[in-house]
Design a protein around this motif. Structure first.
Motif, PDB file in Angstrom:
ATOM      1  N   GLN A  42       4.084  36.953 -37.407  1.00 22.76           N
ATOM      2  CA  GLN A  42       3.261  37.594 -36.387  1.00 22.76           C
ATOM      3  C   GLN A  42       2.258  36.569 -35.875  1.00 22.76           C
ATOM      4  O   GLN A  42       1.718  35.782 -36.660  1.00 22.76           O
ATOM      5  CB  GLN A  42       2.539  38.805 -36.973  1.00 22.76           C
ATOM      6  N   VAL A  43       1.996  36.565 -34.557  1.00 21.24           N
ATOM      7  CA  VAL A  43       1.171  35.507 -33.976  1.00 21.24           C
ATOM      8  C   VAL A  43       0.104  36.081 -33.045  1.00 21.24           C
ATOM      9  O   VAL A  43       0.235  37.186 -32.508  1.00 21.24           O
ATOM     10  CB  VAL A  43       2.027  34.485 -33.197  1.00 21.24           C
ATOM     11  N   HIS A  44      -0.938  35.280 -32.845  1.00 20.37           N
ATOM     12  CA  HIS A  44      -2.030  35.603 -31.928  1.00 20.37           C
ATOM     13  C   HIS A  44      -2.450  34.307 -31.249  1.00 20.37           C
ATOM     14  O   HIS A  44      -2.448  33.249 -31.856  1.00 20.37           O
ATOM     15  CB  HIS A  44      -3.223  36.197 -32.671  1.00 20.37           C
ATOM     16  N   GLY A  45      -2.810  34.397 -29.978  1.00 21.31           N
ATOM     17  CA  GLY A  45      -3.247  33.199 -29.276  1.00 21.31           C
ATOM     18  C   GLY A  45      -3.666  33.520 -27.855  1.00 21.31           C
ATOM     19  O   GLY A  45      -4.091  34.639 -27.547  1.00 21.31           O
ATOM     20  N   THR A  46      -3.515  32.525 -26.970  1.00 19.13           N
ATOM     21  CA  THR A  46      -3.876  32.682 -25.562  1.00 19.13           C
ATOM     22  C   THR A  46      -2.795  32.074 -24.684  1.00 19.13           C
ATOM     23  O   THR A  46      -1.983  31.257 -25.136  1.00 19.13           O
ATOM     24  CB  THR A  46      -5.216  31.998 -25.249  1.00 19.13           C
ATOM     25  N   CYS A  47      -2.798  32.457 -23.422  1.00 18.58           N
ATOM     26  CA  CYS A  47      -1.889  31.867 -22.445  1.00 18.58           C
ATOM     27  C   CYS A  47      -2.428  30.501 -22.029  1.00 18.58           C
ATOM     28  O   CYS A  47      -3.596  30.392 -21.631  1.00 18.58           O
ATOM     29  CB  CYS A  47      -1.763  32.768 -21.218  1.00 18.58           C
ATOM     30  N   THR A  68      -0.519  38.513 -28.080  1.00 14.82           N
ATOM     31  CA  THR A  68      -0.070  38.791 -29.437  1.00 14.82           C
ATOM     32  C   THR A  68       1.441  38.937 -29.403  1.00 14.82           C
ATOM     33  O   THR A  68       2.025  39.227 -28.351  1.00 14.82           O
ATOM     34  CB  THR A  68      -0.684  40.086 -29.995  1.00 14.82           C
ATOM     35  N   GLY A  69       2.074  38.745 -30.528  1.00 13.17           N
ATOM     36  CA  GLY A  69       3.519  38.876 -30.561  1.00 13.17           C
ATOM     37  C   GLY A  69       4.069  38.524 -31.921  1.00 13.17           C
ATOM     38  O   GLY A  69       3.344  38.498 -32.922  1.00 13.17           O
ATOM     39  N   ALA A 121       3.469  26.919 -22.930  1.00  9.51           N
ATOM     40  CA  ALA A 121       3.186  28.177 -22.248  1.00  9.51           C
ATOM     41  C   ALA A 121       2.032  28.918 -22.912  1.00  9.51           C
ATOM     42  O   ALA A 121       1.271  29.619 -22.245  1.00  9.51           O
ATOM     43  CB  ALA A 121       4.434  29.059 -22.235  1.00  9.51           C
ATOM     44  N   PHE A 122       1.893  28.752 -24.242  1.00  9.14           N
ATOM     45  CA  PHE A 122       0.866  29.456 -24.999  1.00  9.14           C
ATOM     46  C   PHE A 122       0.235  28.520 -26.023  1.00  9.14           C
ATOM     47  O   PHE A 122       0.823  27.496 -26.397  1.00  9.14           O
ATOM     48  CB  PHE A 122       1.461  30.671 -25.732  1.00  9.14           C
ATOM     49  N   ILE A 123      -0.953  28.874 -26.444  1.00 12.25           N
ATOM     50  CA  ILE A 123      -1.604  28.206 -27.568  1.00 12.25           C
ATOM     51  C   ILE A 123      -1.722  29.243 -28.681  1.00 12.25           C
ATOM     52  O   ILE A 123      -2.438  30.235 -28.543  1.00 12.25           O
ATOM     53  CB  ILE A 123      -2.998  27.663 -27.188  1.00 12.25           C
ATOM     54  N   ILE A 124      -0.984  29.033 -29.767  1.00  7.87           N
ATOM     55  CA  ILE A 124      -0.901  29.994 -30.858  1.00  7.87           C
ATOM     56  C   ILE A 124      -1.533  29.396 -32.107  1.00  7.87           C
ATOM     57  O   ILE A 124      -1.039  28.392 -32.633  1.00  7.87           O
ATOM     58  CB  ILE A 124       0.564  30.382 -31.147  1.00  7.87           C
ATOM     59  N   ASP A 125      -2.610  30.010 -32.549  1.00  9.21           N
ATOM     60  CA  ASP A 125      -3.292  29.524 -33.753  1.00  9.21           C
ATOM     61  C   ASP A 125      -3.554  28.025 -33.668  1.00  9.21           C
ATOM     62  O   ASP A 125      -3.383  27.277 -34.650  1.00  9.21           O
ATOM     63  CB  ASP A 125      -2.470  29.847 -35.007  1.00  9.21           C
ATOM     64  N   GLY A 126      -3.953  27.563 -32.482  1.00  8.45           N
ATOM     65  CA  GLY A 126      -4.294  26.163 -32.285  1.00  8.45           C
ATOM     66  C   GLY A 126      -3.125  25.245 -32.017  1.00  8.45           C
ATOM     67  O   GLY A 126      -3.319  24.050 -31.784  1.00  8.45           O
ATOM     68  N   ARG A 127      -1.906  25.743 -32.025  1.00  5.13           N
ATOM     69  CA  ARG A 127      -0.728  24.889 -31.782  1.00  5.13           C
ATOM     70  C   ARG A 127      -0.088  25.258 -30.445  1.00  5.13           C
ATOM     71  O   ARG A 127      -0.193  26.386 -29.954  1.00  5.13           O
ATOM     72  CB  ARG A 127       0.301  25.042 -32.908  1.00  5.13           C
ATOM     73  N   ALA A 128       0.585  24.269 -29.872  1.00  9.10           N
ATOM     74  CA  ALA A 128       1.304  24.503 -28.620  1.00  9.10           C
ATOM     75  C   ALA A 128       2.564  25.311 -28.896  1.00  9.10           C
ATOM     76  O   ALA A 128       3.246  25.104 -29.911  1.00  9.10           O
ATOM     77  CB  ALA A 128       1.666  23.164 -27.982  1.00  9.10           C
ATOM     78  N   GLU A 129       2.891  26.229 -27.969  1.00 13.19           N
ATOM     79  CA  GLU A 129       4.092  27.039 -28.138  1.00 13.19           C
ATOM     80  C   GLU A 129       4.765  27.217 -26.788  1.00 13.19           C
ATOM     81  O   GLU A 129       4.130  27.469 -25.765  1.00 13.19           O
ATOM     82  CB  GLU A 129       3.730  28.402 -28.721  1.00 13.19           C
ATOM     83  N   GLY A 130       6.091  27.089 -26.790  1.00 13.58           N
ATOM     84  CA  GLY A 130       6.855  27.302 -25.578  1.00 13.58           C
ATOM     85  C   GLY A 130       6.735  26.149 -24.603  1.00 13.58           C
ATOM     86  O   GLY A 130       6.299  25.041 -24.944  1.00 13.58           O
ATOM     87  N   LEU A 175       9.231  29.300 -17.293  1.00 12.40           N
ATOM     88  CA  LEU A 175       8.435  29.448 -18.514  1.00 12.40           C
ATOM     89  C   LEU A 175       9.350  29.890 -19.645  1.00 12.40           C
ATOM     90  O   LEU A 175      10.152  30.811 -19.477  1.00 12.40           O
ATOM     91  CB  LEU A 175       7.316  30.473 -18.288  1.00 12.40           C
ATOM     92  N   GLY A 176       9.224  29.239 -20.792  1.00  8.95           N
ATOM     93  CA  GLY A 176      10.009  29.613 -21.961  1.00  8.95           C
ATOM     94  C   GLY A 176       9.138  29.786 -23.183  1.00  8.95           C
ATOM     95  O   GLY A 176       8.133  29.081 -23.349  1.00  8.95           O
ATOM     96  N   THR A 177       9.509  30.730 -24.050  1.00 10.66           N
ATOM     97  CA  THR A 177       8.708  31.004 -25.235  1.00 10.66           C
ATOM     98  C   THR A 177       9.562  31.648 -26.323  1.00 10.66           C
ATOM     99  O   THR A 177      10.557  32.321 -26.034  1.00 10.66           O
ATOM    100  CB  THR A 177       7.535  31.947 -24.894  1.00 10.66           C
TER     101      THR A 177
END
Length: 472
Positions: free
Chosen positions: A366-371, A380-381, A398-407, A416-418
């Motif tokens: 489970q993840v939390h972050g920002t666009c 969230t997702g 595409a997103f920053i999840i818990d401080g890491r780059a995602e997508g 856009l891919g994720t």
């Protein structure tokens, strides 16, 4: 235990309603489904994977989803094979015949989870799978009467009157059961009724006389519910808004619940495009998750999607790929270990500079972050995937999840891919993604509030059933 005369008779909804009613009554209640076959799944707090319907039922019960609620999950990867998940983790890929032999082992996992739940909760509400009248599956059954007999559990049988033939479904199901199984059924639920109940009463009287069992409740057809589907895409299309979104209905599409928030948006017209249907013009194309990425890539090619997507992009349209759909956006997908089928390499759509290698280990989190393109928009997702993607496209996330780059987000801002499922569920993220795609709307979809309201509606409707059960 709630069993059904057919698949989609409403078992999942009835269990969710009962869980909410037990919760209202102050009873510590938990849902349980011994075996589920579905491509819609959820990530649990203990880092496992269960059917989406059991996660919804957990919300209804007011408890955190846990792998014990669905100890056996089957995720079909072909017409004859499926990924077998035990206690939330991948155990093996099996064909139907091998899994049938494996059921004796799976039953051990089922009983183990059931015992743990009995020790923690006052009431366990169990959901069957399909129908108990599947004669060819009676041997080693762990999903319906085989389980009920093993734990000595009373059964309520649900039938869907909206489909027609409800009395034949019930009487026919009883005729396929053994004496001990028939005796285990304490009554019937007629589901999805609409019309004058007085016109139905003669049929109810006949049914009770024929079977010697009571009709515990007649539940109404409820329109406009917002509830996570267990598996099949609901046939109703969202045709309310001017902003057009199309989604290819992949043969092994997974977690199509990702699109529920979009279907609920009044400014959005979302359509699933099935095999052979004409692909309409749209503002946004979303390629969904897949349980068989390479197989679904071949399906996209067969039905002309690459050329349509290329034309869509030339005219300024936007594209999103989610999970397996994200993997399809790259240069190629490699399955060296035969994770999803025969080993091999498939050329992908070439829209992002990256390549994917399918791995034998599944990522569940489970993840939390920002666009990344809208830093004030929280997302969230959850991630459910077997594969690692690498390439230059990932340098622009595409997103920053818990401080890491995602997508990934393409340099021209059109693709856009994720790996994130549920990315539209958070109102801010949904609004930001739609704004990126070209929709300017002040409306915010609150999926949690819609879900809670729907759970309360089905619970209110099921109150007569709850009262009847409490009187027994």
């Amino acid at each position: 235990m709630v069993q059904g005369t057919t698949s989609d008779a409403g078992k999942s909804t009835v269990v969710a309603a009962l869980c909410r009613l037990f919760k209202r009554a102050g009873v510590r209640v938990v849902p349980f489904k011994p075996q589920n076959m579905a491509l819609n799944s959820a990530v649990t707090s203990d880092g496992g994977e269960i059917g989406r319907a059991q996660a919804l039922q957990a919300v209804a019960a007011g408890v955190e989803p846990h792998t014990d609620m669905n100890p056996v999950l089957l995720k079909p990867s072909s017409d004859i094979g499926a990924q077998v998940i035990i206690h939330g983790k991948v155990r093996a890929e099996m064909n139907a015949r091998d899994y049938h032999q494996y059921k004796t082992v799976a039953m051990g996992a089922v009983l183990e989870s059931h015992q743990r739940l009995l020790a923690q909760y006052d009431t366990v509400v169990v959901e069957g799978a399909g129908s108990p009248a599947e004669i060819n599956l009676r041997d080693r059954d762990i999903a319906n009467m085989g389980f009920a007999e093993a734990v000595d559990c009373p059964v309520v049988l649900v039938a869907d009157i909206d489909r027609g033939g409800v009395f034949a479904h019930i009487v026919g199901t009883l005729s396929c059961l053994s004496d001990s199984e028939r005796n285990r059924i304490i009554g019937f639920v007629i589901n999805r009724f609409r019309g004058d109940i007085k016109l139905l009463e003669p049929g109810l009287d006949w049914l009770e006389q024929q079977t010697g069992k009571p009709v515990l409740a007649v539940l109404p057809y409820l329109h406009g519910l917002y509830l996570d589907a267990e598996d099949a895409v609901q046939p109703v299309q969202s045709t309310k808004g001017a902003f057009k979104i199309v989604v290819p209905s992949l043969p092994r599409m997974s977690n199509h619940t990702d699109f529920d928030a979009l279907r609920a948006h009044p400014d959005v017209d979302l359509q699933f495009i099935r095999q052979g249907e004409a692909i309409p013009a749209a503002d946004l194309i979303i390629i969904p998750g897949s349980k068989n990425t390479r197989g679904d890539l071949a399906w996209l090619r067969e039905y002309g999607w690459p050329a349509h997507i290329a034309r869509h992009l030339r005219y300024g349209g936007k594209v999103i790929g989610i999970c397996g759909g994200f993997q399809m956006l790259g240069r190629e997908v490699t399955d060296a270990f035969g994770v999803e089928g025969a080993p091999g390499v498939s050329p992908a759509l070439g829209l992002l500079e990256m390549a994917t290698v399918l791995t034998q280990e599944k990522r569940l989190v489970q993840v939390h972050g920002t666009c990344a393109f809208a830093p004030d928009a929280a997302v969230t997702g959850y991630e459910i995937h077997m594969g690692v993607s690498e390439g230059a496209a990932l340098a622009q996330p595409a997103f920053i999840i818990d401080g890491r780059a995602e997508g990934a987000l393409s340099a021209d801002g059109q693709v856009l891919g994720t790996y994130l499922h549920g990315l539209f569920d958070a109102p801010q993220a949904c609004a930001a993604l739609l704004a990126w795609a070209g929709l300017r709307s002040a409306y915010r979809v609150d999926t949690a509030a819609l879900r809670e309201a729907s759970l309360d509606r089905i619970a209110d409707a099921a109150q007569p059933l709850f009262d009847a059960l409490m009187q027994r």
